[in-house]
Structure formats: C-alpha cells, structure tokens
Design a protein around this motif. Structure first.
Motif, PDB file in Angstrom:
ATOM      1  N   ARG A 260     -19.495 111.539 -22.892  1.00  0.00           N
ATOM      2  CA  ARG A 260     -20.518 110.503 -22.813  1.00  0.00           C
ATOM      3  C   ARG A 260     -21.875 111.100 -23.153  1.00  0.00           C
ATOM      4  O   ARG A 260     -22.095 112.305 -23.026  1.00  0.00           O
ATOM      5  CB  ARG A 260     -20.575 109.892 -21.405  1.00  0.00           C
ATOM      6  N   ILE A 261     -22.794 110.228 -23.562  1.00  0.00           N
ATOM      7  CA  ILE A 261     -24.136 110.675 -23.925  1.00  0.00           C
ATOM      8  C   ILE A 261     -24.994 110.798 -22.672  1.00  0.00           C
ATOM      9  O   ILE A 261     -25.096 109.855 -21.887  1.00  0.00           O
ATOM     10  CB  ILE A 261     -24.794 109.692 -24.901  1.00  0.00           C
ATOM     11  N   VAL A 262     -25.597 111.950 -22.479  1.00  0.00           N
ATOM     12  CA  VAL A 262     -26.541 112.168 -21.390  1.00  0.00           C
ATOM     13  C   VAL A 262     -27.962 111.859 -21.854  1.00  0.00           C
ATOM     14  O   VAL A 262     -28.745 111.250 -21.119  1.00  0.00           O
ATOM     15  CB  VAL A 262     -26.451 113.615 -20.863  1.00  0.00           C
ATOM     16  N   HIS A 263     -28.275 112.288 -23.070  1.00  0.00           N
ATOM     17  CA  HIS A 263     -29.620 112.033 -23.585  1.00  0.00           C
ATOM     18  C   HIS A 263     -29.609 112.038 -25.105  1.00  0.00           C
ATOM     19  O   HIS A 263     -28.893 112.824 -25.730  1.00  0.00           O
ATOM     20  CB  HIS A 263     -30.613 113.088 -23.084  1.00  0.00           C
ATOM     21  N   VAL A 264     -30.402 111.146 -25.684  1.00  0.00           N
ATOM     22  CA  VAL A 264     -30.672 111.149 -27.122  1.00  0.00           C
ATOM     23  C   VAL A 264     -32.163 111.355 -27.318  1.00  0.00           C
ATOM     24  O   VAL A 264     -32.975 110.614 -26.753  1.00  0.00           O
ATOM     25  CB  VAL A 264     -30.255 109.820 -27.796  1.00  0.00           C
ATOM     26  N   THR A 265     -32.514 112.375 -28.086  1.00  0.00           N
ATOM     27  CA  THR A 265     -33.898 112.521 -28.542  1.00  0.00           C
ATOM     28  C   THR A 265     -33.947 112.066 -29.988  1.00  0.00           C
ATOM     29  O   THR A 265     -33.287 112.655 -30.848  1.00  0.00           O
ATOM     30  CB  THR A 265     -34.393 113.969 -28.440  1.00  0.00           C
ATOM     31  N   ASN A 266     -34.694 110.997 -30.239  1.00  0.00           N
ATOM     32  CA  ASN A 266     -34.883 110.520 -31.606  1.00  0.00           C
ATOM     33  C   ASN A 266     -36.249 111.009 -32.080  1.00  0.00           C
ATOM     34  O   ASN A 266     -37.281 110.468 -31.707  1.00  0.00           O
ATOM     35  CB  ASN A 266     -34.798 108.992 -31.663  1.00  0.00           C
ATOM     36  N   PHE A 267     -36.244 112.072 -32.880  1.00  0.00           N
ATOM     37  CA  PHE A 267     -37.489 112.667 -33.374  1.00  0.00           C
ATOM     38  C   PHE A 267     -38.007 111.807 -34.519  1.00  0.00           C
ATOM     39  O   PHE A 267     -37.555 111.925 -35.661  1.00  0.00           O
ATOM     40  CB  PHE A 267     -37.252 114.101 -33.831  1.00  0.00           C
ATOM     41  N   ILE A 268     -38.948 110.930 -34.195  1.00  0.00           N
ATOM     42  CA  ILE A 268     -39.467 109.984 -35.178  1.00  0.00           C
ATOM     43  C   ILE A 268     -40.567 110.670 -35.982  1.00  0.00           C
ATOM     44  O   ILE A 268     -41.719 110.758 -35.559  1.00  0.00           O
ATOM     45  CB  ILE A 268     -39.987 108.713 -34.488  1.00  0.00           C
ATOM     46  N   ASN A 269     -40.159 111.163 -37.141  1.00  0.00           N
ATOM     47  CA  ASN A 269     -41.073 111.933 -37.980  1.00  0.00           C
ATOM     48  C   ASN A 269     -40.480 111.976 -39.380  1.00  0.00           C
ATOM     49  O   ASN A 269     -39.602 112.793 -39.668  1.00  0.00           O
ATOM     50  CB  ASN A 269     -41.251 113.340 -37.416  1.00  0.00           C
ATOM     51  N   SER A 270     -40.933 111.100 -40.242  1.00  0.00           N
ATOM     52  CA  SER A 270     -40.340 111.002 -41.575  1.00  0.00           C
ATOM     53  C   SER A 270     -40.546 112.273 -42.394  1.00  0.00           C
ATOM     54  O   SER A 270     -39.785 112.542 -43.335  1.00  0.00           O
ATOM     55  CB  SER A 270     -40.916 109.792 -42.319  1.00  0.00           C
ATOM     56  N   LYS A 271     -41.565 113.081 -42.040  1.00  0.00           N
ATOM     57  CA  LYS A 271     -41.809 114.320 -42.782  1.00  0.00           C
ATOM     58  C   LYS A 271     -40.676 115.326 -42.605  1.00  0.00           C
ATOM     59  O   LYS A 271     -40.515 116.230 -43.424  1.00  0.00           O
ATOM     60  CB  LYS A 271     -43.133 114.948 -42.332  1.00  0.00           C
ATOM     61  N   LEU A 272     -39.891 115.173 -41.533  1.00  0.00           N
ATOM     62  CA  LEU A 272     -38.782 116.096 -41.308  1.00  0.00           C
ATOM     63  C   LEU A 272     -37.703 115.963 -42.382  1.00  0.00           C
ATOM     64  O   LEU A 272     -36.980 116.919 -42.659  1.00  0.00           O
ATOM     65  CB  LEU A 272     -38.146 115.836 -39.934  1.00  0.00           C
ATOM     66  N   PHE A 273     -37.586 114.775 -42.968  1.00  0.00           N
ATOM     67  CA  PHE A 273     -36.456 114.514 -43.855  1.00  0.00           C
ATOM     68  C   PHE A 273     -36.465 115.432 -45.077  1.00  0.00           C
ATOM     69  O   PHE A 273     -35.407 115.910 -45.505  1.00  0.00           O
ATOM     70  CB  PHE A 273     -36.444 113.044 -44.252  1.00  0.00           C
ATOM     71  N   ALA A 274     -37.628 115.671 -45.635  1.00  0.00           N
ATOM     72  CA  ALA A 274     -37.702 116.575 -46.781  1.00  0.00           C
ATOM     73  C   ALA A 274     -37.255 117.976 -46.399  1.00  0.00           C
ATOM     74  O   ALA A 274     -36.656 118.696 -47.209  1.00  0.00           O
ATOM     75  CB  ALA A 274     -39.121 116.605 -47.334  1.00  0.00           C
ATOM     76  N   ARG A 275     -37.527 118.363 -45.159  1.00  0.00           N
ATOM     77  CA  ARG A 275     -37.114 119.690 -44.676  1.00  0.00           C
ATOM     78  C   ARG A 275     -35.596 119.847 -44.711  1.00  0.00           C
ATOM     79  O   ARG A 275     -35.080 120.952 -44.870  1.00  0.00           O
ATOM     80  CB  ARG A 275     -37.589 119.890 -43.240  1.00  0.00           C
ATOM     81  N   TYR A 276     -34.886 118.732 -44.525  1.00  0.00           N
ATOM     82  CA  TYR A 276     -33.429 118.767 -44.484  1.00  0.00           C
ATOM     83  C   TYR A 276     -32.807 118.428 -45.836  1.00  0.00           C
ATOM     84  O   TYR A 276     -31.595 118.238 -45.931  1.00  0.00           O
ATOM     85  CB  TYR A 276     -32.923 117.806 -43.402  1.00  0.00           C
ATOM     86  N   GLY A 277     -33.650 118.339 -46.857  1.00  0.00           N
ATOM     87  CA  GLY A 277     -33.147 118.020 -48.174  1.00  0.00           C
ATOM     88  C   GLY A 277     -32.634 116.601 -48.301  1.00  0.00           C
ATOM     89  O   GLY A 277     -31.798 116.305 -49.160  1.00  0.00           O
ATOM     90  N   LEU A 278     -33.153 115.700 -47.459  1.00  0.00           N
ATOM     91  CA  LEU A 278     -32.726 114.312 -47.465  1.00  0.00           C
ATOM     92  C   LEU A 278     -33.595 113.489 -48.404  1.00  0.00           C
ATOM     93  O   LEU A 278     -34.776 113.796 -48.595  1.00  0.00           O
ATOM     94  CB  LEU A 278     -32.794 113.733 -46.048  1.00  0.00           C
ATOM     95  N   PRO A 279     -33.052 112.438 -49.000  1.00  0.00           N
ATOM     96  CA  PRO A 279     -33.822 111.640 -49.967  1.00  0.00           C
ATOM     97  C   PRO A 279     -34.973 110.862 -49.307  1.00  0.00           C
ATOM     98  O   PRO A 279     -34.912 110.532 -48.121  1.00  0.00           O
ATOM     99  CB  PRO A 279     -32.784 110.681 -50.534  1.00  0.00           C
ATOM    100  N   GLU A 280     -35.987 110.572 -50.115  1.00  0.00           N
ATOM    101  CA  GLU A 280     -37.143 109.832 -49.632  1.00  0.00           C
ATOM    102  C   GLU A 280     -36.841 108.359 -49.421  1.00  0.00           C
ATOM    103  O   GLU A 280     -37.533 107.681 -48.657  1.00  0.00           O
ATOM    104  CB  GLU A 280     -38.307 109.963 -50.619  1.00  0.00           C
ATOM    105  N   ARG A 281     -35.820 107.861 -50.086  1.00  0.00           N
ATOM    106  CA  ARG A 281     -35.413 106.465 -49.921  1.00  0.00           C
ATOM    107  C   ARG A 281     -33.957 106.328 -50.340  1.00  0.00           C
ATOM    108  O   ARG A 281     -33.427 107.147 -51.093  1.00  0.00           O
ATOM    109  CB  ARG A 281     -36.301 105.536 -50.764  1.00  0.00           C
ATOM    110  N   ILE A 282     -33.335 105.267 -49.839  1.00  0.00           N
ATOM    111  CA  ILE A 282     -31.947 104.952 -50.209  1.00  0.00           C
ATOM    112  C   ILE A 282     -31.915 103.489 -50.621  1.00  0.00           C
ATOM    113  O   ILE A 282     -32.339 102.610 -49.867  1.00  0.00           O
ATOM    114  CB  ILE A 282     -30.988 105.206 -49.033  1.00  0.00           C
ATOM    115  N   ASP A 283     -31.407 103.231 -51.817  1.00  0.00           N
ATOM    116  CA  ASP A 283     -31.297 101.853 -52.281  1.00  0.00           C
ATOM    117  C   ASP A 283     -30.209 101.131 -51.512  1.00  0.00           C
ATOM    118  O   ASP A 283     -29.153 101.697 -51.211  1.00  0.00           O
ATOM    119  CB  ASP A 283     -30.987 101.817 -53.788  1.00  0.00           C
ATOM    120  N   ARG A 284     -30.452  99.907 -51.203  1.00  0.00           N
ATOM    121  CA  ARG A 284     -29.480  99.114 -50.439  1.00  0.00           C
ATOM    122  C   ARG A 284     -28.427  98.513 -51.364  1.00  0.00           C
ATOM    123  O   ARG A 284     -28.688  98.236 -52.517  1.00  0.00           O
ATOM    124  CB  ARG A 284     -30.204  98.002 -49.661  1.00  0.00           C
TER     125      ARG A 284
END
Length: 318
Positions: free
Chosen positions: A294-318
């Motif tokens: 079971r989940i004890v805690h979720v930390t949602n790090f709300i920081n879009s600048k992190l995504f580039a650090r992880y090599g993630l795309p700036e946007r995803i087409d729907r």
C-alpha cells in the motif's frame, strides 16, 4: 589549467561522483551542477599552482567542498513539505508556495558505474538527503565523505583542511544528530526498498482514469500526499478523496510515464492536458513510498523544469 586530454579526462572521470557528492551537500541537482561547474573553473584556473602535494582527487574535492560551503553560507535549509508543516486541516485547493530554493528536489541518474550506484542507493533516497540538510555544512561534508564514499579520516582531513582528530569529532557529532533527528520524511521512507511494480501499474491505471475511489484504495488508511512547491500536504483517505475531487479538473486526462530518481528509485512523470487541450505538458514527478503493498506517501514534485533533466519531451501530442 594545462589543457591536455589527460587533465580533462581526469576531471570527467570524477564528474559523476562529484555531482552526487554536491547533490547530497546541496539537496538539488541545479545547485549541484553549478557547484561542479564552478569546481571545474577553479581547477582550470588553479592548475598551474597545483603542486601534487595531495592527489588530484583530494584537491578537486577540496575545491568542490569549498564551492558547496560558499553556496550554503547564506542558504536556508532545504526541506520536504511533510517536514515543514502539519497536514492540512481544511481541504482546499493549494495556494501557498515557497520558492524552489526552499525544497529538496529529486536527481536523475548520474553514476557511470551501476554497481556503485546500487551500493550507495540508500544514501540518495530523499529521506536521507533531508536528514543531511539538518547538519552544519562541514559536518555534512565529513559524514558524506566518511559514511557514503568511505574515505579515511586522514584523506578527509587533507581535503577539508582539518586534523584527523577534528574529522572524527565532527563525524561523531554528525552521526549523533542524524540518529536523534526525527523527520516525517524519514519515517515514511523506512519502508520497502522500492514500490512493487504491480502497485505502480495499478496507480498508473487508476490515476490516468482519475478514478478517485480506485486511487485512494491504494493508500494506507493514514496515507498522505505532498506537492512541493506547495506547502500544503494531505493525510488520510477521506482528505485524499476530497483533495482529488477538488483537483480533478486539472488532472483529468493526465498520462504517467516511468522514470528513475535518486539512485534508480522508480517514479512516474505526470503530463497534464494543456489549456487549449491540443497536447499534454509536463507537470510533476510522483515518488511513491510504500509498505505492505500500500502507498504510505506520494511526493509529487511539481516542477516542469525537472523533465528536461530526465530526458523527457517538452510536450506530448494527444
């Protein structure tokens, strides 16, 4: 600095572990990268004066430590939301935030050697980073070099300009502080080493449907969630249900993608619908702490600048 391939190679070989050292000292990848870059500049400028009275590694770490100490001289302690305030009493949409400089942020993989990353993984967990930030900076450096990198007291003394006796004294005080410091983040993180993959899959499925009962059912009765840079955090299934209902408008239609943080710990990158709805854009990195499936805690790090650090795309087409 004498610009030869060998000199540059020596620094590049140290760079991954130097980055992880500076991250443990500073609590954020941005500051760690800045410290490593400043270290490189100082190494370059000081190469002509380097007499090889110590090893190249010791010399570089001395410079890196001084860069970190300079950054910490005027800085306030970085924290996680659960260590800053009590859980919310009234469930409302979060409003109050603190600047990025107030928070600990996750780090992507930086180690070139997987076996080394595995060996030191626990000392990259967010709870350990939070504990480190409670130490005075020089004690922090001593403890990291001794207990994480396993340096000798003499090598640490040479690096920090101390005597071995002073190093041992600082280490004793640092360990005592770490043992008696009680942080909620440490309590939450003394759980399973990693979330169960099946639990992560169920979380993704429920969240992408934004099925609130299904999401909340994955939590322990007193499970909780925090969202830096927001100071507010929520604890308890009823409060979680109310909070998700309030924020449904924002998260409905999200997609979650697997990433790894802090030494290979599994996490999820959340993309949310853009205002015009034509594509998905970065929002936050979910890090789950779990126990007994079971989940004890979720930390949602709300920081879009992190995504580039992880090599993630700036946007995803729907």
């Amino acid at each position: 600095m004498n610009d030869t391939p060998l000199d540059l190679q020596l620094f590049e070989e140290l760079k991954p572990e130097l980055t992880s050292y500076c991250y443990r000292m500073l609590g954020t990848i941005d500051d760690a990268d800045d410290a490593v870059q400043e270290t490189y500049i100082r190494v370059w400028q000081g190469w002509a004066k380097f007499r090889q009275e110590s090893s190249f590694k010791t010399w570089v770490y001395r410079i890196a430590t001084n860069c970190c100490l300079d950054k910490l001289r005027q800085a306030k302690r970085r924290v996680l939301p659960v260590d800053l305030t009590d859980p919310a009493v009234s469930i409302i949409e979060p409003r109050e935030t603190l600047p990025d400089s107030a928070w600990i942020w996750p780090i992507p993989a930086v180690a070139d050697h997987p076996e080394e990353a595995l060996l030191h993984r626990d000392t990259l967990r967010l709870c350990f980073i939070a504990l480190l930030q409670t130490l005075p900076p020089r004690q922090r450096a001593v403890l990291i070099l001794k207990d994480v990198f396993e340096w000798s007291s003499q090598q640490i003394a040479d690096t920090l300009g101390m005597t071995p006796q002073a190093v041992n004294s600082a280490l004793q005080r640092a360990r005592a502080t770490m043992e008696r410091t009680q942080l909620r983040s440490d309590e939450y993180s003394r759980m399973e080493t990693k979330p169960d993959p099946e639990l992560l899959n169920r979380y993704v499925e429920a969240f992408e449907r934004f099925d609130i009962p299904a999401i909340v059912a994955l939590f322990h009765e007193e499970g909780s969630m925090s969202m830096p840079p927001f100071t507010m955090w929520v604890r308890g299934k009823q409060n979680l249900s109310e909070f998700y209902a309030l924020t449904r408008w924002h998260c409905l239609g999200s997609r979650l993608f697997p990433v790894e943080v802090n030494g290979g710990y599994p996490a999820l990158a959340q993309y949310v619908p853009s205002r015009e709805g034509a594509h998905l854009e970065p929002w936050g990195i979910h890090v789950l702490e779990t126990r007994d499936g079971r989940i004890v805690h979720v930390t949602n790090f709300i920081n879009s600048k992190l995504f580039a650090r992880y090599g993630l795309p700036e946007r995803i087409d729907r």
